[in-house]
Design a protein around this motif. Sequence first.
Motif, PDB file in Angstrom:
ATOM      1  N   PRO A   1      61.757 -31.464 -21.973  1.00 53.25           N
ATOM      2  CA  PRO A   1      60.400 -31.469 -22.520  1.00 53.25           C
ATOM      3  C   PRO A   1      59.894 -32.870 -22.871  1.00 53.25           C
ATOM      4  N   ALA A   2      60.798 -33.770 -23.288  1.00 56.04           N
ATOM      5  CA  ALA A   2      60.369 -35.147 -23.576  1.00 56.04           C
ATOM      6  C   ALA A   2      59.905 -35.838 -22.292  1.00 56.04           C
ATOM      7  N   ARG A   3      60.620 -35.606 -21.199  1.00 55.88           N
ATOM      8  CA  ARG A   3      60.172 -36.146 -19.912  1.00 55.88           C
ATOM      9  C   ARG A   3      58.837 -35.526 -19.502  1.00 55.88           C
ATOM     10  N   ASN A   4      58.745 -34.215 -19.666  1.00 55.86           N
ATOM     11  CA  ASN A   4      57.507 -33.524 -19.296  1.00 55.86           C
ATOM     12  C   ASN A   4      56.311 -34.066 -20.075  1.00 55.86           C
ATOM     13  N   ALA A   5      56.516 -34.366 -21.354  1.00 57.36           N
ATOM     14  CA  ALA A   5      55.422 -34.875 -22.190  1.00 57.36           C
ATOM     15  C   ALA A   5      54.997 -36.273 -21.755  1.00 57.36           C
ATOM     16  N   ALA A   6      55.944 -37.056 -21.245  1.00 54.90           N
ATOM     17  CA  ALA A   6      55.641 -38.434 -20.861  1.00 54.90           C
ATOM     18  C   ALA A   6      54.955 -38.539 -19.499  1.00 54.90           C
ATOM     19  N   VAL A   7      55.292 -37.625 -18.586  1.00 54.44           N
ATOM     20  CA  VAL A   7      54.791 -37.735 -17.208  1.00 54.44           C
ATOM     21  C   VAL A   7      53.269 -37.832 -17.114  1.00 54.44           C
ATOM     22  N   PRO A   8      52.479 -37.012 -17.830  1.00 51.06           N
ATOM     23  CA  PRO A   8      51.018 -37.110 -17.678  1.00 51.06           C
ATOM     24  C   PRO A   8      50.439 -38.465 -18.071  1.00 51.06           C
ATOM     25  N   HIS A   9      51.208 -39.253 -18.821  1.00 52.55           N
ATOM     26  CA  HIS A   9      50.714 -40.564 -19.251  1.00 52.55           C
ATOM     27  C   HIS A   9      51.086 -41.673 -18.264  1.00 52.55           C
ATOM     28  N   ALA A  10      51.886 -41.336 -17.257  1.00 55.48           N
ATOM     29  CA  ALA A  10      52.278 -42.325 -16.246  1.00 55.48           C
ATOM     30  C   ALA A  10      51.209 -42.389 -15.155  1.00 55.48           C
ATOM     31  N   ARG A  11      50.950 -43.592 -14.668  1.00 56.87           N
ATOM     32  CA  ARG A  11      49.879 -43.780 -13.686  1.00 56.87           C
ATOM     33  C   ARG A  11      50.381 -44.034 -12.276  1.00 56.87           C
ATOM     34  N   GLY A  12      51.693 -44.231 -12.101  1.00 56.76           N
ATOM     35  CA  GLY A  12      52.215 -44.620 -10.803  1.00 56.76           C
ATOM     36  C   GLY A  12      52.338 -43.469  -9.828  1.00 56.76           C
ATOM     37  N   GLU A  13      52.503 -43.827  -8.544  1.00 53.75           N
ATOM     38  CA  GLU A  13      52.703 -42.840  -7.485  1.00 53.75           C
ATOM     39  C   GLU A  13      54.161 -42.410  -7.397  1.00 53.75           C
ATOM     40  N   ILE A  14      55.059 -43.186  -8.016  1.00 54.01           N
ATOM     41  CA  ILE A  14      56.477 -42.841  -8.068  1.00 54.01           C
ATOM     42  C   ILE A  14      56.891 -42.746  -9.531  1.00 54.01           C
ATOM     43  N   LEU A  15      57.632 -41.693  -9.854  1.00 54.93           N
ATOM     44  CA  LEU A  15      58.172 -41.504 -11.200  1.00 54.93           C
ATOM     45  C   LEU A  15      59.655 -41.825 -11.164  1.00 54.93           C
ATOM     46  N   ALA A  16      60.089 -42.729 -12.031  1.00 56.91           N
ATOM     47  CA  ALA A  16      61.500 -43.124 -12.104  1.00 56.91           C
ATOM     48  C   ALA A  16      62.032 -42.721 -13.480  1.00 56.91           C
ATOM     49  N   PHE A  17      63.041 -41.837 -13.489  1.00 57.23           N
ATOM     50  CA  PHE A  17      63.580 -41.297 -14.733  1.00 57.23           C
ATOM     51  C   PHE A  17      64.946 -41.907 -15.048  1.00 57.23           C
ATOM     52  N   THR A  18      65.119 -42.307 -16.299  1.00 55.91           N
ATOM     53  CA  THR A  18      66.437 -42.673 -16.796  1.00 55.91           C
ATOM     54  C   THR A  18      66.518 -42.215 -18.252  1.00 55.91           C
ATOM     55  N   ASP A  19      67.637 -42.461 -18.922  1.00 58.84           N
ATOM     56  CA  ASP A  19      67.830 -42.003 -20.304  1.00 58.84           C
ATOM     57  C   ASP A  19      67.924 -43.183 -21.250  1.00 58.84           C
ATOM     58  N   SER A  20      67.631 -42.944 -22.511  1.00 57.49           N
ATOM     59  CA  SER A  20      67.543 -44.033 -23.489  1.00 57.49           C
ATOM     60  C   SER A  20      68.896 -44.645 -23.835  1.00 57.49           C
ATOM     61  N   ASP A  21      69.996 -43.963 -23.526  1.00 60.13           N
ATOM     62  CA  ASP A  21      71.317 -44.556 -23.766  1.00 60.13           C
ATOM     63  C   ASP A  21      71.901 -45.197 -22.514  1.00 60.13           C
ATOM     64  N   CYS A  22      71.083 -45.313 -21.472  1.00 61.32           N
ATOM     65  CA  CYS A  22      71.550 -45.862 -20.186  1.00 61.32           C
ATOM     66  C   CYS A  22      71.113 -47.311 -19.997  1.00 61.32           C
ATOM     67  N   ILE A  23      71.827 -48.005 -19.121  1.00 60.26           N
ATOM     68  CA  ILE A  23      71.518 -49.398 -18.785  1.00 60.26           C
ATOM     69  C   ILE A  23      71.323 -49.502 -17.269  1.00 60.26           C
ATOM     70  N   PRO A  24      70.094 -49.429 -16.783  1.00 61.49           N
ATOM     71  CA  PRO A  24      69.854 -49.629 -15.354  1.00 61.49           C
ATOM     72  C   PRO A  24      70.098 -51.085 -14.960  1.00 61.49           C
ATOM     73  N   GLU A  25      70.781 -51.288 -13.848  1.00 62.08           N
ATOM     74  CA  GLU A  25      70.983 -52.648 -13.354  1.00 62.08           C
ATOM     75  C   GLU A  25      69.665 -53.223 -12.841  1.00 62.08           C
ATOM     76  N   SER A  26      69.615 -54.540 -12.708  1.00 66.61           N
ATOM     77  CA  SER A  26      68.337 -55.219 -12.461  1.00 66.61           C
ATOM     78  C   SER A  26      67.665 -54.813 -11.152  1.00 66.61           C
ATOM     79  N   GLU A  27      68.432 -54.389 -10.147  1.00 70.34           N
ATOM     80  CA  GLU A  27      67.868 -53.995  -8.860  1.00 70.34           C
ATOM     81  C   GLU A  27      67.548 -52.503  -8.792  1.00 70.34           C
ATOM     82  N   TRP A  28      67.760 -51.794  -9.896  1.00 71.04           N
ATOM     83  CA  TRP A  28      67.634 -50.336  -9.874  1.00 71.04           C
ATOM     84  C   TRP A  28      66.293 -49.866  -9.312  1.00 71.04           C
ATOM     85  N   LEU A  29      65.214 -50.348  -9.888  1.00 70.41           N
ATOM     86  CA  LEU A  29      63.903 -49.863  -9.472  1.00 70.41           C
ATOM     87  C   LEU A  29      63.580 -50.295  -8.046  1.00 70.41           C
ATOM     88  N   SER A  30      63.859 -51.541  -7.698  1.00 73.46           N
ATOM     89  CA  SER A  30      63.584 -52.020  -6.340  1.00 73.46           C
ATOM     90  C   SER A  30      64.332 -51.211  -5.292  1.00 73.46           C
TER      91      SER A  30
END
Length: 281
Positions: free
Chosen positions: A65-94
């Motif tokens: 539900p927290a993800r669901n609540a956030a999605v309508p506020h995102a403006r991008g054509e791609i949605l990228a999900f991660t968690d608040s206790d996670c550490i994405p590496e620098s190339e993750w999004l690219s």
Amino acid sequence: MIVPHYNDLNGLDACLNALMAQTYPRDRFEIIVGDNNSPVGLDAVCQLAGGRAKVIHAPIKGAGPARNAAVPHARGEILAFTDSDCIPESEWLSEGVKAMEHADFVGGAMTVLVPQDRAKNGAEGFEMVFAFDNRSYVEKQKFTVTANLLCKRDVFTHVGEFRTEVSEDKEWCLRAGDMGYKIGYAAKAVVGHPARADWEQLRKKWQRLNAEGFALFKQRGGKSLVWLLRTWALLPSIPLHSIKILTSPALNGLDEKLKACGMLIRCRLWRFVDGHRLLMQ
């Protein structure tokens, strides 16, 4: 980028720092935090986020539900999900965005994070060997963990929101697959997730996974006999997976490996009992 959060300011701060360090052009992404009624209060979360992220109040309990609540506020054509206790590496999004050229939604690689200044305990060793085999999840089971999920916005809109009381990541991905959407694996889109630190954390993890997994199993028409057979299969898995632990290069020395074996036995026996409990309730 969508980040669900509940009362972990230190973890969220580290996660936001990692997201701000992405090699993807900064003017082409935004960060939305869905805060799940954290006891520290929304103001504290907003203050910590500062200019790094937009914080949205997500009143319904649960990461989905927290993800669901956030999605309508995102403006991008791609949605990228991660968690608040996670550490994405620098190339993750690219790397994740690059993989989207060949799939409708993708899951990336997961690594398990443990303290580097001491030997691993049993729970940490167990997680190092068995947690987050996301390549196998994607390629064999056709789902990805939501700590490392990217999808096209129109796909998310068509598939619908994450559901509660089931394995939300697996259920959403299987629902997308049932609709004809293709999942892909992004080996270079890497997210680190901390290992469970002790038995209690590990037990709570499996209590949640068992309950959600059983609910999804029944929702998709699973038969009680199949669940029972899967539950009994946990027992012979113990010696087989003990060999995997003892030969794992992720663990250092016999002491770490024996502690991880002990946690394997404890975890599988607990799941064996809990599997029967779920079937009988």
